[in-house]
Design a protein around this motif. Structure first.
Motif, short mmCIF file in Angstrom:
data_model
loop_
_atom_site.label_atom_id
_atom_site.label_comp_id
_atom_site.label_asym_id
_atom_site.label_seq_id
_atom_site.Cartn_x
_atom_site.Cartn_y
_atom_site.Cartn_z
N GLY A 38 31.83 36.06 41.78
CA GLY A 38 30.51 36.56 41.38
C GLY A 38 30.35 36.47 39.88
N PRO A 39 29.20 36.94 39.38
CA PRO A 39 28.96 36.90 37.93
C PRO A 39 30.09 37.61 37.18
N ALA A 40 30.64 36.95 36.15
CA ALA A 40 31.84 37.46 35.47
C ALA A 40 31.61 38.83 34.85
N ASP A 41 30.33 39.16 34.57
CA ASP A 41 30.07 40.46 33.94
C ASP A 41 29.56 41.50 34.95
N ASP A 42 29.66 41.20 36.23
CA ASP A 42 29.22 42.18 37.24
C ASP A 42 30.21 43.36 37.22
N PRO A 43 29.74 44.58 36.91
CA PRO A 43 30.68 45.71 36.74
C PRO A 43 31.47 46.01 38.01
N ALA A 44 30.83 45.89 39.17
CA ALA A 44 31.55 46.20 40.42
C ALA A 44 32.65 45.17 40.66
N LEU A 45 32.36 43.90 40.38
CA LEU A 45 33.37 42.85 40.56
C LEU A 45 34.53 43.04 39.58
N VAL A 46 34.19 43.33 38.32
CA VAL A 46 35.23 43.53 37.31
C VAL A 46 36.16 44.68 37.75
N ALA A 47 35.56 45.77 38.23
CA ALA A 47 36.35 46.93 38.65
C ALA A 47 37.17 46.60 39.90
N ALA A 48 36.59 45.85 40.83
CA ALA A 48 37.31 45.51 42.06
C ALA A 48 38.55 44.65 41.76
N ILE A 49 38.38 43.69 40.85
CA ILE A 49 39.51 42.83 40.47
C ILE A 49 40.62 43.68 39.84
N ARG A 50 40.18 44.58 38.97
CA ARG A 50 41.17 45.44 38.29
C ARG A 50 41.87 46.36 39.30
N ASN A 51 41.09 47.06 40.11
CA ASN A 51 41.68 48.05 41.03
C ASN A 51 42.53 47.41 42.11
N GLY A 52 42.18 46.18 42.49
CA GLY A 52 42.92 45.51 43.57
C GLY A 52 44.07 44.67 43.07
N GLY A 53 44.24 44.61 41.75
CA GLY A 53 45.34 43.82 41.19
C GLY A 53 45.18 42.33 41.45
N ALA A 54 43.92 41.85 41.51
CA ALA A 54 43.68 40.41 41.73
C ALA A 54 43.78 39.67 40.39
N THR A 55 43.96 38.36 40.47
CA THR A 55 44.08 37.54 39.25
C THR A 55 42.98 36.50 39.24
N GLU A 56 42.25 36.46 38.11
CA GLU A 56 41.17 35.47 38.02
C GLU A 56 41.75 34.07 37.88
N VAL A 57 41.14 33.13 38.60
CA VAL A 57 41.64 31.75 38.64
C VAL A 57 40.45 30.80 38.46
N ALA A 58 40.66 29.73 37.69
CA ALA A 58 39.61 28.71 37.58
C ALA A 58 39.74 27.80 38.80
N LEU A 59 38.89 28.03 39.81
CA LEU A 59 39.04 27.31 41.08
C LEU A 59 38.82 25.80 40.89
N ALA A 60 37.90 25.43 40.00
CA ALA A 60 37.63 24.00 39.80
C ALA A 60 38.88 23.30 39.28
N ALA A 61 39.58 23.96 38.34
CA ALA A 61 40.82 23.37 37.79
C ALA A 61 41.89 23.30 38.87
N ALA A 62 41.97 24.35 39.69
CA ALA A 62 42.96 24.35 40.77
C ALA A 62 42.66 23.22 41.75
N ALA A 63 41.37 23.02 42.05
CA ALA A 63 40.99 21.97 43.00
C ALA A 63 41.29 20.59 42.43
N ALA A 64 41.14 20.46 41.11
CA ALA A 64 41.38 19.16 40.47
C ALA A 64 42.86 18.90 40.24
N GLY A 65 43.69 19.90 40.55
CA GLY A 65 45.13 19.74 40.35
C GLY A 65 45.56 20.00 38.92
N ASP A 66 44.64 20.52 38.07
CA ASP A 66 44.98 20.77 36.67
C ASP A 66 45.85 22.01 36.49
N ASP A 67 45.83 22.87 37.49
CA ASP A 67 46.64 24.08 37.44
C ASP A 67 47.54 24.05 38.67
#
Ligand SMILES: Cc1cc2nc3c(=O)[nH]c(=O)nc-3n(C[C@H](O)[C@H](O)[C@H](O)COP(=O)(O)OP(=O)(O)OC[C@H]3O[C@@H](n4cnc5c(N)ncnc54)[C@H](O)[C@@H]3O)c2cc1C
Length: 421
Positions: free
Chosen positions: A104-133
């Protein structure tokens, strides 16, 4: 299923220890938890068992630990453990583990809090798909399925999964019966009274009356009636609980030819939640091969006893989201292939109500309600909590697991009874 024999409490055993009203996921889990403790339990349901008129029916529900509210992840982890214990007890599975993706939008407060509270890690999916990561590409092979818009972020996490909803409710009911609980369907509870009101002194007896005039007696009562909570609690105790029934819709869409396997749990595909307006969620393709569930959170208020079943406004925003975020993999041209209606019971703050009813009922009646469209995953935890509150007066398992029940108190609505509904 066993049947209650009469108003004496069934089986000629005198009164029940616990009478549970409402056999959705919460009531069924509470009946299982209480009967597992050796309590004599009666579970009453107004419609047929496993009916489709409440909130717990259907093919799938998701579990995730990423929550904007910090008090839910500990409850998710407790529940995840109890799902495993129940499955082991039953001897079969109702939960398919998957990863989970929040975006979702990187500045969405609910998303930011959910990522923090759930211990998730932000990933650049496009880079992952391209094999760059390389590490992300290996961990999240489905990264290329999602076209993450500019300004959005995406965060995969390990704790996700899909529960078969109706199968899970049936499992808890069967387990409860195995532990000695008595189940009665087509038994609509119209009144709950306490002998304390009648001035009969210590050791109150709770009496539960159905629309057909049957009466059952118990020491404690657990009320888990979903969308009917406000109506029943108001008529029983006069308390105005702001639990608003909402009509919502699940949609299944056609996966584009050639991509069917990619979107399955076997391929590691995640459950997902897209924050912002609209909030969109989905599950991997599993219950109907070649179709994927993608739906929108929310819907119009409704009367559970007079639904018009209209689904206006609940399809087009989902199609627009799919066209923007999953355009190569999901076909929106013909609209959703399958639609299934369901109800939420929404509180003003989206938090559950898990508390003693209080008043003349004191700690003899416990209420579990207002699960606001995100309760299914918590069924085993909520059931255990409700059962312990009824039997012991305190939810020890929750306390041991670090679950904070204070945000779920009934009294929080007292100052603003109607909240912001
Ligand atoms: C489309 C949809 C998608 C969802 N997705 C998710 C998800 O992915 N993850 C998640 O965690 N949660 C999800 N949820 C939410 C979750 O399904 C609900 O929070 C949960 O099912 C609520 O269960 P319940 O037992 O409180 O209510 P219900 O299932 O409605 O059970 C209440 C029961 O009480 C009975 N009853 C009512 N009145 C009486 C009476 N007077 N006497 C006797 N019986 C009575 C009703 O008939 C009903 O069977 C979703 C919900 C919907 C609708």
């Amino acid at each position: 299923m066993a049947a209650a024999s009469n108003g004496e409490g069934g089986h000629g055993q005198g009164r029940f220890d616990v009478i549970v009203v409402g056999a959705g996921i919460m009531g069924s889990c509470a009946a299982y938890a209480a009967s597992s403790r050796g309590a004599r339990v009666l579970l009453l349901e107004r419609f047929d068992l496993l009916h489709h008129r409440g909130s717990s029916h259907g093919e799938s529900r998701t579990i995730r630990a990423t929550y904007p509210q910090a008090h839910y992840p500990p409850m998710v982890r407790l529940s995840r453990r109890l799902w495993d214990e129940a499955q082991a007890d039953a001897g079969y599975a109702v939960l398919t583990p998957t990863p989970h993706l929040d975006l979702g939008p990187a500045d969405d407060p609910a998303l930011v809090a959910a990522i923090r509270n759930g211990g998730a890690t932000e990933v650049a999916l496009a880079a992952a798909a391209a094999g760059d990561d390389e590490s992300a590409s290996a961990s999240w092979p489905w990264a290329g399925v999602f076209r993450v818009p500019d300004g959005w972020t995406a965060a995969p996490s390990e704790l996700g999964g899909v529960m078969k909803a109706t199968k899970a409710v049936a499992m808890f009911q069967a387990l409860a019966v195995k532990k000695g609980a008595v189940l009665r369907d087509r038994a609509e509870v119209v009144d709950v009274t306490t002998s304390s009101k009648r001035g009969e002194g210590e050791g109150s007896i709770i009496s539960v009356r159905t629309s057909s005039g049957e009466e059952f007696h118990g020491t404690k009562c657990i009320v888990t009636v979903g969308a009917w909570t406000s109506k029943l609690i108001r008529s029983v105790s006069g308390l105005d609980l702001p639990v608003q029934p909402v009509h919502t819709l699940i949609c299944y869409w056609k996966v584009k030819p050639g991509h069917e396997q990619e979107l399955t749990p076997e391929a590691g595909f995640p459950t997902f939640a897209s924050y912002g307006d609209p909030y969109i969620y989905g599950t991997p393709s599993m219950e109907f091969p070649g179709l994927i569930k993608i739906a929108m959170h929310g819907g119009p208020p409704c009367d559970p006893d007079g639904r018009d079943w209209s689904t206006g406004g609940l399809v087009e925003p989902v199609a627009r989201w799919i066209d923007a975020v999953m355009p190569d993999h999901v076909d929106t041209a013909g609209g959703p292939v399958i639609r299934q209606c369901c109800m939420y019971s929404v509180t003003p703050d989206d938090d559950y109500v898990v508390d003693f009813l209080g008043g003349e009922f004191g700690k003899d009646v416990v209420v579990g309600a207002g699960f606001s469209g995100h309760g299914f995953k918590m069924g085993p935890a909520v059931g255990r909590i409700l059962a312990e509150m009824a039997l012991d007066g305190v939810a020890r398992t929750a306390a041991d697991a670090g679950v904070d029940l204070r945000p779920l108190r009934i009294g929080r609505f007292a100052e603003n009874p109607k909240g912001n509904l």
